[in-house]
Design a protein around this motif. Structure first.
Motif, short mmCIF file in Angstrom:
data_model
loop_
_atom_site.label_atom_id
_atom_site.label_comp_id
_atom_site.label_asym_id
_atom_site.label_seq_id
_atom_site.Cartn_x
_atom_site.Cartn_y
_atom_site.Cartn_z
N PRO A 293 19.52 82.77 42.53
CA PRO A 293 20.04 81.66 41.69
C PRO A 293 20.03 82.01 40.20
N ILE A 294 20.67 83.11 39.84
CA ILE A 294 20.66 83.56 38.44
C ILE A 294 21.52 82.63 37.59
N ARG A 295 20.95 82.18 36.48
CA ARG A 295 21.65 81.28 35.56
C ARG A 295 21.88 81.92 34.19
N HIS A 296 21.02 82.84 33.81
CA HIS A 296 21.14 83.48 32.49
C HIS A 296 21.26 84.99 32.69
N ILE A 297 22.26 85.61 32.08
CA ILE A 297 22.35 87.06 32.07
C ILE A 297 22.63 87.54 30.65
N HIS A 298 22.02 88.68 30.33
CA HIS A 298 22.19 89.31 29.02
C HIS A 298 22.33 90.80 29.26
N PHE A 299 23.53 91.33 29.03
CA PHE A 299 23.81 92.73 29.27
C PHE A 299 24.07 93.44 27.95
N THR A 300 23.43 94.61 27.78
CA THR A 300 23.68 95.46 26.62
C THR A 300 23.84 96.89 27.11
N ALA A 301 24.95 97.51 26.77
CA ALA A 301 25.20 98.89 27.20
C ALA A 301 26.34 99.48 26.38
N ASP A 302 26.44 100.83 26.43
CA ASP A 302 27.52 101.49 25.70
C ASP A 302 28.85 101.36 26.44
N ARG A 303 28.82 100.91 27.69
CA ARG A 303 30.01 100.59 28.47
C ARG A 303 29.76 99.24 29.13
N CYS A 304 30.67 98.79 29.95
CA CYS A 304 30.48 97.51 30.60
C CYS A 304 29.58 97.64 31.82
N ILE A 305 28.90 96.55 32.15
CA ILE A 305 28.09 96.44 33.35
C ILE A 305 28.84 95.53 34.31
N VAL A 306 29.21 96.05 35.46
CA VAL A 306 30.00 95.30 36.42
C VAL A 306 29.05 94.69 37.45
N ALA A 307 28.96 93.37 37.45
CA ALA A 307 28.06 92.67 38.37
C ALA A 307 28.83 92.17 39.57
N PRO A 308 28.19 92.06 40.74
CA PRO A 308 28.87 91.49 41.91
C PRO A 308 29.27 90.04 41.66
N ARG A 309 30.33 89.62 42.26
CA ARG A 309 30.88 88.29 41.98
C ARG A 309 29.90 87.18 42.34
N TRP A 310 29.13 87.37 43.41
CA TRP A 310 28.20 86.32 43.80
C TRP A 310 27.16 86.08 42.71
N LEU A 311 26.81 87.15 41.98
CA LEU A 311 25.80 87.02 40.93
C LEU A 311 26.32 86.20 39.75
N LEU A 312 27.62 86.30 39.46
CA LEU A 312 28.20 85.61 38.30
C LEU A 312 28.52 84.15 38.59
N HIS A 313 28.65 83.80 39.83
CA HIS A 313 29.21 82.49 40.17
C HIS A 313 28.40 81.32 39.62
N GLY A 314 27.07 81.43 39.58
CA GLY A 314 26.26 80.31 39.12
C GLY A 314 25.75 80.45 37.70
N VAL A 315 26.22 81.45 36.95
CA VAL A 315 25.71 81.72 35.60
C VAL A 315 26.15 80.61 34.64
N THR A 316 25.19 80.13 33.84
CA THR A 316 25.48 79.12 32.82
C THR A 316 25.39 79.69 31.40
N HIS A 317 24.61 80.76 31.22
CA HIS A 317 24.45 81.38 29.90
C HIS A 317 24.71 82.88 30.03
N PHE A 318 25.68 83.37 29.29
CA PHE A 318 26.04 84.78 29.36
C PHE A 318 26.10 85.35 27.95
N THR A 319 25.31 86.40 27.71
CA THR A 319 25.34 87.12 26.45
C THR A 319 25.73 88.56 26.74
N SER A 320 26.78 89.03 26.09
CA SER A 320 27.26 90.39 26.30
C SER A 320 27.12 91.19 25.01
N GLY A 321 26.31 92.24 25.10
CA GLY A 321 26.22 93.21 24.01
C GLY A 321 26.84 94.53 24.43
#
Length: 542
Positions: free
Chosen positions: A182-210
């Motif tokens: 039940p992941i709701r918050h994700i924060h990704f930082t990388a020199d390229r993109c991080i590709v997450a499985p669709r099921w993981l993104l479906h319930g996200v309410t807070h997303f920070t992309s670095g």
């Protein structure tokens, strides 16, 4: 002492020799105190480098306190990067069966005070089913090795990944956390993109992309987040072009109420905003950080798209300026007189640090501090006739700006009704208008608010007093800014009485002379400041 275990029964305080009444506090109150003491350090504080928790001495005050702490499982539920493997094991044991928040730096075993080796991190997390949040920091190869073994289902709600080293896009395992969490918050930082499985993104309410993520990939990720409420893009430097992704159809974001972009160009904000359908009254925030500029021409194309957003929110009503040429902040936002920048439907901010005080040349381009280009921004953002509230904060020694800068700035804001000043800014304005060429400005000005003795700390309210002038205009004292800069003069700070005020606005001149300014004590009210500004330099002529 590290490995000492306590009995599961809390000893009654009456059976213990208590040296002080505080040692006999009820269990519930002690637990609250312990939780407060164990709160992780903020990112603004220096890290605690010892391999044990800094709050551990409270568990040795007396047997009663130790029993309370050892039986309070959530007290031990925060695994921080400074802990040694031995302490991490103790925390995991004492926190059971409570959920845990884990932050680990994964890497080479030669620096265990900062990093856990991959094998240690895997041993800790592989079978853990009590994760509430997890943050992994380190080289992409090491972090990915840990992620590859996390197959156990866990009630994790927050996932943070910060990956070093260059390489191709990172694809997270489809069966991460058992393929459901039940992941709701994700924060990704990388020199390229991080590709997450669709099921993981479906319930996200807070997303920070670095991430340094292509526009099309980011839009695809956002389209998989139907419940997203907060999105922040941080410091993306990827090469985005308008042709990278179609504008139609718009991606529907029915719950996205906070849309924030921190970047070195408005390009990223504009290209995203043109492709997202946000709900009415959503809060948009654009924050630029730059060292030096030659002007805003290279961004004119992107600035031209902002006025419709601004006008839909009834125009920019507030302006805030602090600092000087070397370091400072400019902020402007929409909303009525009571609206803070955090609550505004649109807020635009420029921050600079380490900027050149005088003109510098780079690749045949003359670059200067962004503060010298603030006035033209009002035209680009169509704010000249809208701004009603102007706040100037900071110590006069930090301003170090020529008099014509202030003349040009205030001339651009004829509709200002409320002027909010730090005492240092009062001194600067007195000096700038003590000149025969100073223009008459702020014709609509009705009130001047002056801070007394430095700003109070954030969240503290102070009273204000009004001094009525002969013509009925009030000058208030005790202005408390809603936005306190990182460097402010707190109450009790020694007063400064000098600032830099050259007679020319040429920033490539030699450093300006330091001149004496009138001393404004906390008990004084500059009742003539409004008259001085509205009358201009002609008042100084005999």
């Amino acid at each position: 002492m590290v490995g000492t275990q306590a009995s599961s029964t809390i000893l009654p305080s009456s059976d213990i020799d208590i040296p002080n009444p505080i040692c006999g506090l009820p269990v519930e109150i002690l637990q609250r105190i312990f939780i407060y003491c164990a709160q992780p350090r903020s990112r603004d504080q220096p890290p605690f480098l010892q391999v044990y928790p800094e709050w551990i001495p409270i568990t040795y005050v007396c047997r009663y306190w130790r029993a309370v702490s050892l039986n309070h499982h959530s007290l031990w539920g925060s695994i921080t990067p400074n802990l040694s493997p031995a302490w991490i094991k103790i925390f995991m044991e004492r926190s059971s069966p409570a959920l845990v928040d884990v932050e680990l730096r994964v890497g080479q075993a030669t620096v265990k005070r900062i990093f856990l080796c991959v094998d240690e991190a895997i041993a800790l997390l592989a079978d853990c089913t009590r994760l509430r949040s997890m943050a992994l920091v380190g080289p992409r190869r090491d972090v990915c090795a840990v992620l590859d073994v996390l197959r156990s289902t866990t009630p994790i709600r927050s996932l943070t990944l910060s990956l070093w080293e260059t390489g191709p896009p990172i694809v997270l395992p489809a069966n991460l956390f058992g393929g459901r969490a039940p992941i709701r918050h994700i924060h990704f930082t990388a020199d390229r993109c991080i590709v997450a499985p669709r099921w993981l993104l479906h319930g996200v309410t807070h997303f920070t992309s670095g991430e340094q993520i292509p526009l099309l990939h980011l839009l695809d990720a956002l389209s998989q987040m139907p419940t997203l409420t907060h999105f922040t893009l941080q410091h993306c430097r990827a090469d985005w072009e308008d042709t990278d992704a179609p504008r139609e159809p718009l991606i529907q974001m029915p719950h996205l109420t906070h849309f924030v972009v921190h970047a070195d160009s408005p390009r990223f904000f504009v290209l995203l905003n043109q492709r997202l359908e946000l709900p009415k009254n959503a809060k948009r925030r654009l924050e630029l950080r730059t060292l030096a500029v030659s002007g805003w021409d290279r961004w004119a194309r992107w600035f031209a798209t902002l006025p419709p957003i601004i006008e839909a929110a009834n125009g920019l009503q507030h302006v805030y300026l602090s600092g000087g040429a070397k370091e400072g902040t400019f902020r402007t936002w929409t909303g009525d007189s009571a609206t803070t920048s955090e609550d505004a439907e649109f807020c635009f901010k420029v921050y600079w640090s380490g900027s050149p005080i005088t003109q510098m040349v780079l690749f045949d381009t003359n670059l200067t501090s962004p503060i010298f280009h603030i006035a033209p921004l009002f035209d680009l953002l169509r704010a000249t006739t809208c701004v009603r509230n102007l706040a100037l904060e900071g110590d006069p020694a930090c301003f170090q700006l020529p008099k014509p800068f202030w003349w040009e700035l205030l001339e651009k804001l004829p509709a200002v009704e409320d002027l909010n000043l730090h005492q240092g800014a009062v001194k600067v304005l007195y000096s700038a208008w003590d000149h025969g060429s100073a223009p008459a400005v702020l014709p609509a000005l009705r009130r001047v608010y002056v801070a007394e003795g430095g700003f109070t700390k954030p969240g503290v309210t102070s009273t204000t007093r009004e001094v009525h002038r002969g013509r009925g205009t009030a000058v208030r004292r005790g202005f408390i800014s809603r936005i306190v800069p990182s460097k402010v003069a707190w109450s009790g700070s020694p007063a400064r009485t000098t600032t830099c005020a050259p007679s020319s606005y040429r920033i490539d001149d030699s450093p300006p002379l330091v001149v004496d300014l009138p001393v404004i004590h906390s008990g004084d009210v500059p009742e003539d400041l409004m008259k001085l500004l509205q009358g201009g330099g002609r008042q100084n002529r005999v």
